[in-house]
Design a protein around this motif. Structure first.
Motif, PDB file in Angstrom:
ATOM      1  N   ILE A 193      59.550  35.690  28.344  1.00 30.31           N
ATOM      2  CA  ILE A 193      58.170  35.370  27.981  1.00 30.31           C
ATOM      3  C   ILE A 193      57.372  36.667  27.940  1.00 30.31           C
ATOM      4  O   ILE A 193      57.444  37.476  28.870  1.00 30.31           O
ATOM      5  N   ALA A 194      56.613  36.852  26.865  1.00 29.21           N
ATOM      6  CA  ALA A 194      55.727  38.018  26.750  1.00 29.21           C
ATOM      7  C   ALA A 194      54.278  37.545  26.774  1.00 29.21           C
ATOM      8  O   ALA A 194      53.912  36.611  26.064  1.00 29.21           O
ATOM      9  N   GLN A 195      53.485  38.186  27.604  1.00 26.77           N
ATOM     10  CA  GLN A 195      52.042  37.962  27.591  1.00 26.77           C
ATOM     11  C   GLN A 195      51.397  39.085  26.785  1.00 26.77           C
ATOM     12  O   GLN A 195      51.729  40.258  26.978  1.00 26.77           O
ATOM     13  N   ILE A 196      50.476  38.729  25.892  1.00 26.47           N
ATOM     14  CA  ILE A 196      49.772  39.724  25.086  1.00 26.47           C
ATOM     15  C   ILE A 196      48.296  39.655  25.442  1.00 26.47           C
ATOM     16  O   ILE A 196      47.609  38.676  25.122  1.00 26.47           O
ATOM     17  N   GLY A 197      47.815  40.673  26.141  1.00 27.03           N
ATOM     18  CA  GLY A 197      46.429  40.679  26.586  1.00 27.03           C
ATOM     19  C   GLY A 197      46.195  41.821  27.555  1.00 27.03           C
ATOM     20  O   GLY A 197      47.075  42.665  27.764  1.00 27.03           O
ATOM     21  N   PRO A 198      45.023  41.872  28.186  1.00 29.58           N
ATOM     22  CA  PRO A 198      44.695  42.990  29.080  1.00 29.58           C
ATOM     23  C   PRO A 198      45.306  42.834  30.464  1.00 29.58           C
ATOM     24  O   PRO A 198      45.343  41.742  31.022  1.00 29.58           O
ATOM     25  N   TRP A 199      45.776  43.944  31.002  1.00 26.19           N
ATOM     26  CA  TRP A 199      46.271  44.015  32.384  1.00 26.19           C
ATOM     27  C   TRP A 199      45.297  44.892  33.170  1.00 26.19           C
ATOM     28  O   TRP A 199      44.901  45.954  32.700  1.00 26.19           O
ATOM     29  N   PRO A 200      44.886  44.471  34.372  1.00 26.21           N
ATOM     30  CA  PRO A 200      43.921  45.298  35.113  1.00 26.21           C
ATOM     31  C   PRO A 200      44.570  46.583  35.630  1.00 26.21           C
ATOM     32  O   PRO A 200      45.778  46.621  35.845  1.00 26.21           O
ATOM     33  N   SER A 201      43.758  47.629  35.832  1.00 25.68           N
ATOM     34  CA  SER A 201      42.319  47.631  35.719  1.00 25.68           C
ATOM     35  C   SER A 201      41.892  48.140  34.337  1.00 25.68           C
ATOM     36  O   SER A 201      42.726  48.731  33.651  1.00 25.68           O
ATOM     37  N   PRO A 202      40.599  47.964  33.934  1.00 30.23           N
ATOM     38  CA  PRO A 202      39.537  47.358  34.736  1.00 30.23           C
ATOM     39  C   PRO A 202      39.743  45.859  34.919  1.00 30.23           C
ATOM     40  O   PRO A 202      40.441  45.211  34.144  1.00 30.23           O
ATOM     41  N   TRP A 203      39.087  45.352  35.983  1.00 32.48           N
ATOM     42  CA  TRP A 203      39.203  43.948  36.326  1.00 32.48           C
ATOM     43  C   TRP A 203      38.215  43.121  35.508  1.00 32.48           C
ATOM     44  O   TRP A 203      37.059  43.474  35.352  1.00 32.48           O
ATOM     45  N   GLY A 234      37.870  38.671  33.947  1.00 31.62           N
ATOM     46  CA  GLY A 234      38.447  37.343  34.069  1.00 31.62           C
ATOM     47  C   GLY A 234      39.791  37.203  33.374  1.00 31.62           C
ATOM     48  O   GLY A 234      40.748  36.654  33.934  1.00 31.62           O
ATOM     49  N   ILE A 235      39.893  37.729  32.139  1.00 36.51           N
ATOM     50  CA  ILE A 235      41.138  37.568  31.386  1.00 36.51           C
ATOM     51  C   ILE A 235      42.236  38.450  31.966  1.00 36.51           C
ATOM     52  O   ILE A 235      43.390  38.021  32.105  1.00 36.51           O
ATOM     53  N   SER A 236      41.908  39.689  32.324  1.00 37.61           N
ATOM     54  CA  SER A 236      42.939  40.577  32.865  1.00 37.61           C
ATOM     55  C   SER A 236      43.474  40.062  34.199  1.00 37.61           C
ATOM     56  O   SER A 236      44.680  40.153  34.475  1.00 37.61           O
ATOM     57  N   VAL A 237      42.596  39.499  35.026  1.00 39.68           N
ATOM     58  CA  VAL A 237      43.044  38.903  36.292  1.00 39.68           C
ATOM     59  C   VAL A 237      43.998  37.739  36.014  1.00 39.68           C
ATOM     60  O   VAL A 237      45.034  37.583  36.673  1.00 39.68           O
ATOM     61  N   TYR A 238      43.654  36.926  35.015  1.00 36.74           N
ATOM     62  CA  TYR A 238      44.496  35.774  34.676  1.00 36.74           C
ATOM     63  C   TYR A 238      45.844  36.219  34.111  1.00 36.74           C
ATOM     64  O   TYR A 238      46.891  35.661  34.469  1.00 36.74           O
ATOM     65  N   VAL A 239      45.836  37.222  33.232  1.00 36.46           N
ATOM     66  CA  VAL A 239      47.096  37.728  32.677  1.00 36.46           C
ATOM     67  C   VAL A 239      48.002  38.218  33.805  1.00 36.46           C
ATOM     68  O   VAL A 239      49.203  37.917  33.842  1.00 36.46           O
ATOM     69  N   GLN A 240      47.426  38.959  34.737  1.00 33.50           N
ATOM     70  CA  GLN A 240      48.220  39.475  35.850  1.00 33.50           C
ATOM     71  C   GLN A 240      48.731  38.349  36.747  1.00 33.50           C
ATOM     72  O   GLN A 240      49.928  38.286  37.073  1.00 33.50           O
ATOM     73  N   SER A 241      47.838  37.455  37.151  1.00 32.62           N
ATOM     74  CA  SER A 241      48.239  36.406  38.097  1.00 32.62           C
ATOM     75  C   SER A 241      49.205  35.411  37.455  1.00 32.62           C
ATOM     76  O   SER A 241      50.153  34.953  38.111  1.00 32.62           O
ATOM     77  N   LEU A 242      49.010  35.086  36.167  1.00 28.83           N
ATOM     78  CA  LEU A 242      49.934  34.173  35.496  1.00 28.83           C
ATOM     79  C   LEU A 242      51.300  34.829  35.311  1.00 28.83           C
ATOM     80  O   LEU A 242      52.343  34.171  35.466  1.00 28.83           O
ATOM     81  N   SER A 243      51.318  36.126  35.009  1.00 24.72           N
ATOM     82  CA  SER A 243      52.593  36.841  34.865  1.00 24.72           C
ATOM     83  C   SER A 243      53.363  36.822  36.182  1.00 24.72           C
ATOM     84  O   SER A 243      54.580  36.577  36.210  1.00 24.72           O
ATOM     85  N   ARG A 244      52.658  37.082  37.279  1.00 27.96           N
ATOM     86  CA  ARG A 244      53.312  37.062  38.590  1.00 27.96           C
ATOM     87  C   ARG A 244      53.771  35.652  38.951  1.00 27.96           C
ATOM     88  O   ARG A 244      54.850  35.466  39.536  1.00 27.96           O
ATOM     89  N   TYR A 245      52.965  34.660  38.602  1.00 26.65           N
ATOM     90  CA  TYR A 245      53.333  33.261  38.860  1.00 26.65           C
ATOM     91  C   TYR A 245      54.612  32.908  38.110  1.00 26.65           C
ATOM     92  O   TYR A 245      55.538  32.303  38.676  1.00 26.65           O
ATOM     93  N   LEU A 246      54.690  33.281  36.832  1.00 28.08           N
ATOM     94  CA  LEU A 246      55.881  32.995  36.037  1.00 28.08           C
ATOM     95  C   LEU A 246      57.101  33.714  36.606  1.00 28.08           C
ATOM     96  O   LEU A 246      58.198  33.145  36.663  1.00 28.08           O
ATOM     97  N   ALA A 247      56.908  34.970  37.027  1.00 29.03           N
ATOM     98  CA  ALA A 247      58.022  35.720  37.618  1.00 29.03           C
ATOM     99  C   ALA A 247      58.498  35.053  38.905  1.00 29.03           C
ATOM    100  O   ALA A 247      59.707  34.949  39.156  1.00 29.03           O
ATOM    101  N   ASP A 248      57.551  34.580  39.716  1.00 25.38           N
ATOM    102  CA  ASP A 248      57.921  33.887  40.955  1.00 25.38           C
ATOM    103  C   ASP A 248      58.669  32.586  40.670  1.00 25.38           C
ATOM    104  O   ASP A 248      59.472  32.131  41.491  1.00 25.38           O
ATOM    105  N   GLN A 249      58.387  31.987  39.492  1.00 24.16           N
ATOM    106  CA  GLN A 249      59.069  30.759  39.099  1.00 24.16           C
ATOM    107  C   GLN A 249      60.442  31.028  38.478  1.00 24.16           C
ATOM    108  O   GLN A 249      61.132  30.102  38.063  1.00 24.16           O
ATOM    109  N   GLY A 250      60.822  32.303  38.403  1.00 27.80           N
ATOM    110  CA  GLY A 250      62.146  32.653  37.910  1.00 27.80           C
ATOM    111  C   GLY A 250      62.204  33.082  36.460  1.00 27.80           C
ATOM    112  O   GLY A 250      63.299  33.288  35.925  1.00 27.80           O
TER     113      GLY A 250
END
Length: 396
Positions: A19-29, A31-47
């Protein structure tokens, strides 16, 4: 040819859907960059195997194992993305947008189709970009591109309604909260810089707000409401001497807006702390605050509101859009009403905290993550089947 770093990334990504996410990665922080980062980590934690094509041009490997690669802006951005998606053998791409501009949607749809990647889009708001009027052929292209997408996630019902009004098929649109609950530090202020911890320790109560950078609405007003925050702070400070106010602002943005707001709150003195450095985790400040304030004049589904509520911090927000259950509202742009509501929260803090704890938590991450994993598996299986058929035909 992929570079050596890309080859090593591919080597770890050979056995499972990617899965590839296309969007901003923090920093700067933000709303969208926080979500891209946290969703990416969530997906990685899900395997899942995850890479991020970062529109803010970082290049790193995150602590979760997510590979972040730069994706510079420009007219050929979608072509650059297609090359990276192909090089890393991705199955699904998740594109994060503000608005639904045909000049972004159509090229990315075509680029992903050209390399056999399934594209999913998240539209986070229309607050910065007003959707321009389209001529007949532009509208037809956009509607055709939208129909080719298996899923379009809208950050809230109001964004979903805007998409449908612009001709996006209702069957393709799903409203979700773009949010992954943050994991608080132990103790809560452990990741905060020392000078910020010291400021918070001087007051019985701390009220916090923030913005990635100050910017204006289409009408020229302060989008994030820094001016409203300082006006509210001025009014509350005259009644409550035990309250300190923090505004997290890692980038200044519009200097004129900043100077005007600071000029009107000179009487606050050291009771207002504008923190100008990025935080390790932006939500850490909301966790230690007694009340979080979101005074925006326009908004999407605010990640910072979701974060504060999930951390048990009462939230006061402008009524410019529908807000999550448990949020206390004040009239947008009305600092007197904001001060009244903030004093009510501070005077009845325990009751406000109980309301927040009782509020339901959104399941947006599970919904989005489940869709991305399912589509990635489907595309991955189809691609492998095609390769097997091709090899069998060439072996004859």
């Amino acid at each position: 040819m992929p570079c050596s770093a890309e080859k090593s990334t591919q080597a770890g990504f050979m056995s499972r859907p990617r899965i590839a996410q296309i969007g901003p990665w923090p920093s700067p922080w933000g709303g969208i960059s926080v979500y891209v980062q946290s969703l990416s980590r969530y997906l990685a934690d899900q395997g899942a195997d995850v890479i991020v094509l970062d529109t803010q041009n970082h290049e790193l490997v995150d602590e979760s194992g997510v590979h972040v690669l730069p994706l510079p802006s420009g007219r050929d951005q979608s072509l650059r993305a297609a090359r990276l998606l192909a090089a890393h053998r991705c199955d699904v791409a998740h594109l994060h947008l503000i608005g639904f501009p045909w000049k972004a949607v159509v090229p990315f749809v075509l680029a992903c189709q050209s390399v056999g990647v399934t594209l999913v889009v998240s539209v986070h708001s229309f607050r910065v970009e007003s959707q321009p009027e389209l001529n007949a052929w532009q509208g037809a292209l956009l509607r055709g591109a939208a129909r080719s997408l298996p899923q379009i996630f809208a950050s809230g019902e109001h964004v979903a309604d805007r998409l449908i009004n612009h001709g996006v098929p209702k069957s393709r649109v799903q409203a979700v909260a773009p949010f992954v609950p943050p994991i608080p530090a132990e103790p809560l202020d452990a990741r905060l810089p020392e000078h910020l911890r010291q400021f918070c320790s001087r007051y019985q109560h701390v009220v916090a707000a923030g913005a990635a950078a100050l910017t204006r609405t289409a009408e020229g007003q302060d989008l994030y409401g820094f001016d409203i925050f300082t006006e509210v702070a001025n009014k509350v400070a005259k009644v409550r001497q035990d309250v300190g106010f923090v505004f997290q602002l890692p980038r200044l943005g519009d200097e004129a807006l900043f100077k005007a707001a600071m000029q009107q709150c000179r009487s606050l003195g050291e009771r207002l702390f504008v923190h100008r450095e990025p935080l390790e985790e932006g939500s850490d400040l909301w966790a230690v605050a007694d009340v979080f304030v979101r005074p925006t004049r326009s908004d999407g589904d605010s990640v910072s509101i979701r974060e504060s509520l999930s951390l048990g911090t009462p939230c006061l927000a402008s009524d410019v859009v529908n807000r999550p259950t448990g949020t206390t509202l004040f009239r947008s742009g009305d600092s007197a009403d904001g001060a009244k509501e903030l004093l009510g929260l501070l005077d009845n803090l325990q009751a406000a905290q109980e309301v927040v704890r009782a509020a339901p938590q959104p399941q947006g991450a599970a919904t989005v993550g489940g869709t991305l994993r399912s589509l990635a598996t489907e595309t991955h299986t189809l691609q492998r089947a095609r390769q097997s058929i091709t090899r069998a035909l060439w072996a004859r």
